[in-house]
Scaffold this motif. Structure first.
Motif, PDB file in Angstrom:
ATOM      1  N   HIS A   1      53.030  32.595  38.393  1.00 41.42           N
ATOM      2  CA  HIS A   1      53.583  33.968  38.553  1.00 41.42           C
ATOM      3  C   HIS A   1      54.863  35.121  38.919  1.00 41.42           C
ATOM      4  CE1 HIS A   1      50.281  35.199  41.784  1.00 41.42           C
ATOM      5  NE2 HIS A   1      49.865  34.261  40.893  1.00 41.42           N
ATOM      6  N   PRO A   2      55.822  34.105  38.999  1.00 48.16           N
ATOM      7  CA  PRO A   2      56.970  34.727  39.662  1.00 48.16           C
ATOM      8  C   PRO A   2      56.755  35.883  40.107  1.00 48.16           C
ATOM      9  CG  PRO A   2      58.143  33.298  38.462  1.00 48.16           C
ATOM     10  CD  PRO A   2      56.156  33.333  38.339  1.00 48.16           C
ATOM     11  N   LEU A   3      56.713  36.949  40.957  1.00 51.41           N
ATOM     12  CA  LEU A   3      56.633  38.224  41.290  1.00 51.41           C
ATOM     13  C   LEU A   3      55.665  39.140  40.905  1.00 51.41           C
ATOM     14  CD1 LEU A   3      60.924  38.765  41.824  1.00 51.41           C
ATOM     15  CD2 LEU A   3      59.067  38.268  43.237  1.00 51.41           C
ATOM     16  N   ILE A   4      54.839  38.469  39.958  1.00 47.48           N
ATOM     17  CA  ILE A   4      54.278  38.743  39.112  1.00 47.48           C
ATOM     18  C   ILE A   4      52.575  39.368  39.638  1.00 47.48           C
ATOM     19  CG2 ILE A   4      52.709  38.172  37.030  1.00 47.48           C
ATOM     20  CD1 ILE A   4      55.084  37.203  35.984  1.00 47.48           C
ATOM     21  N   ASP A   5      51.997  39.953  40.269  1.00 42.50           N
ATOM     22  CA  ASP A   5      50.392  40.074  40.574  1.00 42.50           C
ATOM     23  C   ASP A   5      49.785  40.273  38.896  1.00 42.50           C
ATOM     24  OD1 ASP A   5      51.454  40.815  43.208  1.00 42.50           O
ATOM     25  OD2 ASP A   5      51.882  42.868  42.432  1.00 42.50           O
ATOM     26  N   VAL A   6      48.888  38.868  40.242  1.00 44.26           N
ATOM     27  CA  VAL A   6      47.907  38.841  38.865  1.00 44.26           C
ATOM     28  C   VAL A   6      46.248  38.587  38.974  1.00 44.26           C
ATOM     29  CG1 VAL A   6      49.467  37.505  37.357  1.00 44.26           C
ATOM     30  CG2 VAL A   6      47.996  36.171  38.540  1.00 44.26           C
ATOM     31  N   ARG A   7      45.092  38.995  38.090  1.00 43.94           N
ATOM     32  CA  ARG A   7      44.087  39.448  37.834  1.00 43.94           C
ATOM     33  C   ARG A   7      43.199  38.119  37.953  1.00 43.94           C
ATOM     34  NH1 ARG A   7      44.971  44.392  36.521  1.00 43.94           N
ATOM     35  NH2 ARG A   7      42.813  44.898  35.088  1.00 43.94           N
ATOM     36  N   HIS A   8      42.088  36.677  37.815  1.00 40.75           N
ATOM     37  CA  HIS A   8      41.809  36.452  37.080  1.00 40.75           C
ATOM     38  C   HIS A   8      40.437  36.531  35.577  1.00 40.75           C
ATOM     39  CE1 HIS A   8      40.226  33.581  33.870  1.00 40.75           C
ATOM     40  NE2 HIS A   8      41.102  32.262  34.758  1.00 40.75           N
ATOM     41  N   PRO A   9      40.247  37.558  35.102  1.00 42.78           N
ATOM     42  CA  PRO A   9      39.219  37.971  34.161  1.00 42.78           C
ATOM     43  C   PRO A   9      37.785  37.180  34.582  1.00 42.78           C
ATOM     44  CG  PRO A   9      40.882  38.096  32.686  1.00 42.78           C
ATOM     45  CD  PRO A   9      41.174  37.459  33.780  1.00 42.78           C
ATOM     46  N   LEU A  10      37.900  36.091  34.575  1.00 45.57           N
ATOM     47  CA  LEU A  10      36.493  35.546  34.649  1.00 45.57           C
ATOM     48  C   LEU A  10      35.977  35.596  36.087  1.00 45.57           C
ATOM     49  CD1 LEU A  10      36.997  33.117  31.712  1.00 45.57           C
ATOM     50  CD2 LEU A  10      35.985  34.996  31.564  1.00 45.57           C
ATOM     51  N   GLU A  11      37.397  35.654  37.113  1.00 44.91           N
ATOM     52  CA  GLU A  11      36.932  35.459  38.510  1.00 44.91           C
ATOM     53  C   GLU A  11      36.036  36.662  38.808  1.00 44.91           C
ATOM     54  OE1 GLU A  11      39.070  35.827  42.651  1.00 44.91           O
ATOM     55  OE2 GLU A  11      40.163  35.758  40.992  1.00 44.91           O
ATOM     56  N   GLU A  12      36.106  38.270  38.303  1.00 48.28           N
ATOM     57  CA  GLU A  12      35.748  39.290  38.558  1.00 48.28           C
ATOM     58  C   GLU A  12      34.263  38.988  38.336  1.00 48.28           C
ATOM     59  OE1 GLU A  12      38.503  42.427  36.065  1.00 48.28           O
ATOM     60  OE2 GLU A  12      39.925  42.054  37.840  1.00 48.28           O
ATOM     61  N   GLN A  13      34.273  38.348  36.988  1.00 49.76           N
ATOM     62  CA  GLN A  13      32.820  38.284  36.305  1.00 49.76           C
ATOM     63  C   GLN A  13      31.894  37.277  37.345  1.00 49.76           C
ATOM     64  OE1 GLN A  13      32.786  38.008  32.040  1.00 49.76           O
ATOM     65  NE2 GLN A  13      34.924  39.224  32.282  1.00 49.76           N
ATOM     66  N   GLY A  14      32.381  36.605  37.962  1.00 50.30           N
ATOM     67  CA  GLY A  14      32.397  35.972  38.347  1.00 50.30           C
ATOM     68  C   GLY A  14      31.609  34.647  38.219  1.00 50.30           C
ATOM     69  N   LEU A  15      32.738  33.808  37.125  1.00 49.00           N
ATOM     70  CA  LEU A  15      32.763  33.268  35.688  1.00 49.00           C
ATOM     71  C   LEU A  15      33.629  32.186  36.338  1.00 49.00           C
ATOM     72  CD1 LEU A  15      31.923  34.853  32.279  1.00 49.00           C
ATOM     73  CD2 LEU A  15      30.235  33.580  34.274  1.00 49.00           C
ATOM     74  N   VAL A  16      34.818  32.930  37.255  1.00 52.08           N
ATOM     75  CA  VAL A  16      35.391  30.922  38.123  1.00 52.08           C
ATOM     76  C   VAL A  16      35.479  31.452  38.994  1.00 52.08           C
ATOM     77  CG1 VAL A  16      36.644  30.749  35.835  1.00 52.08           C
ATOM     78  CG2 VAL A  16      38.076  32.167  36.746  1.00 52.08           C
ATOM     79  N   SER A  17      36.192  30.891  40.274  1.00 52.42           N
ATOM     80  CA  SER A  17      36.067  30.887  41.678  1.00 52.42           C
ATOM     81  C   SER A  17      37.990  30.243  42.058  1.00 52.42           C
ATOM     82  CB  SER A  17      35.764  29.709  42.599  1.00 52.42           C
ATOM     83  OG  SER A  17      34.206  30.423  42.674  1.00 52.42           O
TER      84      SER A  17
END
Length: 318
Positions: free
Chosen positions: A232-248
């Motif tokens: 994700h060049p120059l893009i700030d991302v967050r994984h929604p499943l990480e926020e729910q504790g479903l992925v690490s």
């Protein structure tokens, strides 16, 4: 000498048919466990006559890489830099569901990033599926030209600097087809720019790669450990499943420990969102020096409910 016969890391002549993207020590794990089915577009590839194409050996993926006969020996560099330190902890995770700590977590994360970068390279040859006419007719061109294939210039940069590329993130999850369906809340579907460019020349085209390994342990049944990589060049991302504790998240900030038995088990439908939580928007974004995307007010998301069936947003986990 054609481009396909030059090393993807240094552009020297490549060796033989190419080098294995999945190392031999990993391929041995599935010896004698066939037959295997190859999936594409949510369905198994079909052989002549309409039956699912089946193979006794796990699919081989080859990539042009120079070896012992080259002054650079990029295959030897891969072994020394990634494979040797990762083999033991990867086998511990997959074969014994064993918990690992540092420095093994970082070794596994670096190995998985390297492996997924190679797996989704435009020149990677998926040897068994290339034998299937349905793949050649319906999927091969789309696979090579996909907007989410990883930019080929990432590998030469990695070889020159000795570091993994910037703006690469890696997540891990456990997907178990036999677990009862989850009912998590709606997630935000991230609308990803198709290209980001900045005045200083930085940026590029995002790309994605998802790969699963299973079965886990001696009686893991349908459980797989699934790795998802996003460039994700120059893009700030967050994984929604990480926020729910479903992925690490494993990269770029590896945790101090990883215990696969503590990772939530996702059913097949939810598991498809490990790598299907975003969609290309088709837009190109220009930035000024020092900026990253999204700027305030530019983030586009769409609420997405987990459906009862497969996700239309991404192909099934391999």
């Amino acid at each position: 000498m054609t481009a396909s016969r030059t090393c993807v890391f240094c552009h020297e002549p490549a060796s033989g048919q190419g080098e294995h993207v999945l190392p031999r020590w990993l391929l041995k794990r599935w010896k004698g466990q066939g037959p295997f089915t190859i999936w594409a577009g949510g369905e198994p590839l079909k052989a002549r006559g309409g039956a699912a194409a089946r193979y006794q050996n796990i699919e081989r993926v080859l990539l042009p890489v120079c070896g012992d006969g080259s002054r650079n020996n990029c295959n030897g560099w891969l072994n020394l830099t990634f494979e040797e330190e990762a083999q033991r902890p990867v086998e511990a995770l997959l074969n014994h569901l064993a918990a690992i700590g540092e420095p093994d977590v970082t070794a596994v994360a670096r190995w998985a990033v390297k492996t997924l970068l190679l797996y989704r390279h435009p020149l990677a040859r998926h040897m068994e599926r290339e034998k299937v006419r349905q793949w050649r007719d319906e999927y091969a061109d789309r696979h090579e030209q996909s907007a989410l294939s990883l930019p080929p210039d990432l590998l030469p940069q990695m070889r020159q600097t000795g570091r993994l590329p910037a703006d690469v993130s890696l997540w891990v999850a456990v997907v178990d087809e036999d677990t009862k369906p989850l009912a998590p809340p709606a997630i935000d579907l991230f609308s990803m720019p198709s290209r980001v460019h900045r005045e200083d020349g930085a940026g590029g085209r995002p790309g994605s790669s998802t790969l699963g390994f299973g079965p886990l342990g001696s009686n893991g049944a349908g459980a797989r450990m699934v790795f998802h990589l996003l460039f994700h060049p120059l893009i700030d991302v967050r994984h929604p499943l990480e926020e729910q504790g479903l992925v690490s998240r494993l990269w770029p900030h590896p945790p101090t420990a990883l215990d696969p038995q503590l990772l939530p088990r996702l059913d097949a439908a939810a598991g498809r969102y490990v790598g299907g939580w975003f969609q290309p928007s088709g837009m190109s974004v220009g930035l000024q020096d020092g900026e990253r995307w999204p700027q305030a007010g530019e983030l586009e998301v769409e609420k997405l409910e987990f459906p009862p069936g497969p996700s239309p947003l991404s192909p099934p986990v391999q």
